[in-house]
Design a protein around this motif. Structure first.
Motif, PDB file in Angstrom:
ATOM      1  N   GLN A  54       0.824  -1.190   0.000  1.00  0.00           N
ATOM      2  CA  GLN A  54       0.000   0.000   0.000  1.00  0.00           C
ATOM      3  C   GLN A  54       0.868   1.252   0.000  1.00  0.00           C
ATOM      4  N   ILE A  56       0.817   5.647   0.363  1.00  0.00           N
ATOM      5  CA  ILE A  56       0.118   6.850   0.782  1.00  0.00           C
ATOM      6  C   ILE A  56       0.971   8.048   0.395  1.00  0.00           C
ATOM      7  N   ALA A  61       3.352   2.825   2.499  1.00  0.00           N
ATOM      8  CA  ALA A  61       2.725   3.054   3.795  1.00  0.00           C
ATOM      9  C   ALA A  61       3.364   2.175   4.860  1.00  0.00           C
ATOM     10  N   LYS A 156      -9.074   4.720   5.829  1.00  0.00           N
ATOM     11  CA  LYS A 156      -7.823   4.097   5.418  1.00  0.00           C
ATOM     12  C   LYS A 156      -7.818   3.824   3.915  1.00  0.00           C
ATOM     13  N   ARG A 157      -8.953   3.421   3.357  1.00  0.00           N
ATOM     14  CA  ARG A 157      -9.041   3.146   1.918  1.00  0.00           C
ATOM     15  C   ARG A 157      -8.761   4.414   1.114  1.00  0.00           C
ATOM     16  N   GLU A 160      -5.130   5.183   0.952  1.00  0.00           N
ATOM     17  CA  GLU A 160      -4.409   4.231   0.105  1.00  0.00           C
ATOM     18  C   GLU A 160      -4.718   4.440  -1.372  1.00  0.00           C
TER      19      GLU A 160
END
Length: 319
Positions: A54, A56, A61, A156-157, A160
């Motif tokens: 993932q 960010i 992340a 959180k999605r 990401e």
């Protein structure tokens, strides 16, 4: 005639609907106060699942590693109020879940299983009552739990770079039904009910048993101190018994599903259990135990103290 008129309100206040409403009010207060810990717990439980790396902000992340780091990360990356993301379905869930389980347990204790001649409620009866009450309450509350889990993961999605799955509680319900039908609302209900039975066993049975023990074997009276000590014990036992099933439940409910509503990562409770242990080890089943316990202790204390006081103010006997 006058005596009968005076007695009617007491009977009405002690009715099952009245107790359900009082339970729902106490549960809503406890849920709002402790919800950030529930959100933290859910994020911890999802960590470690197999999936692509993932990113960010263009950088890889860093996974959260503990309770405090997870909570601080949510506040820094998503905002303070995101700690209450999903609180609406959570309150709805507890109105149904806590209302049904408390009323069911009390009904079983006072009318079906019944106390012994000396007024004691045997432990084995308390265990049966607690598990039945929790399982029944959670079965009916499972759709709201599913929505809560998905809403808790939306922040959180977005970080990401993934598209949001739901935009609110109504949209979440509509989306789930459109993808999986009415049955889709009960996705993950088996581990959900299993967890609820264990948590209710730990919470209801422990609270009732410890409270009666303290009243019979110590100088404590039926007051806030007695209720507080009983609720602390209840929270610890409930967290210990319920965390493994809670981890499995969270992962099954959070997974992506196909057009038929079937999970793409796990095919069943057993499949999720085996994959989790194989990939991450047995102790991964206790991911989120600290925030679970940290939450259940104040949740139990807030709920039981509020519940007992509301009952007392309403003229209903102590639980």
């Amino acid at each position: 005639m006058s005596e009968e008129v005076k007695q009617r309100p007491a009977r009405d206040l002690s009715s099952l609907p009245a107790k359900f409403v009082l339970t729902a009010c106490a549960a809503a207060v406890a849920e709002i106060v402790t919800f950030p810990l529930d959100l933290t717990k859910t994020r911890l439980q999802i960590q470690g699942e197999a999936g692509p790396r993932q990113f960010i902000g263009g950088q890889a992340a860093k996974p959260y590693r503990g309770m405090i780091q997870t909570a601080v990360g949510i506040v820094k990356e998503e905002g303070l109020f995101k700690l209450w993301q999903g609180v609406t379905p959570a309150i709805c869930r507890h109105i149904v879940y806590s209302g049904i389980r408390i009323v069911t347990y009390e009904k079983l204790r006072d009318s079906v299983l019944c106390k012994d001649e000396d007024g004691c409620f045997p432990l084995w009866k308390a265990v049966i009552g607690g598990m039945l009450g929790g399982a029944l309450g959670q079965f009916f509350a499972s759709p709201t739990d599913l929505v809560k889990i998905q809403m808790q993961m939306e922040g959180k999605r977005r970080l990401e770079g993934k598209p949001p799955r739901v935009h609110g509680i109504i949209h979440a319900f509509v989306k789930i039904v459109s993808e999986g039908g009415i049955r889709g609302l009960w996705a993950g209900w088996i581990p959900n009910v299993q967890r609820a039975a264990l948590v209710s066993l730990g919470d209801l049975t422990t609270y009732d048993t410890v409270k009666q023990f303290l009243l019979r074997n110590t100088t404590l009276k039926d007051n806030s101190l007695c209720h507080g000590l009983s609720s602390i014990c209840a929270g610890l036992v409930a967290a210990t018994l319920g965390t493994p099933a809670d981890v499995i439940k969270s992962r099954i409910m959070n997974q992506t599903r196909d057009k038929q509503g079937r999970g793409l990562q796990y095919t069943s409770t057993i499949d999720c259990l085996m994959k989790t242990i194989k990939r991450e080890g047995f102790m991964s089943l206790y991911k989120g135990f600290l925030p679970t316990w940290t939450r259940m202790a104040p949740w139990s204390m807030t709920f039981w103290l509020t519940f007992e006081q509301i009952r007392r103010l309403s003229g209903i006997d102590s639980f």
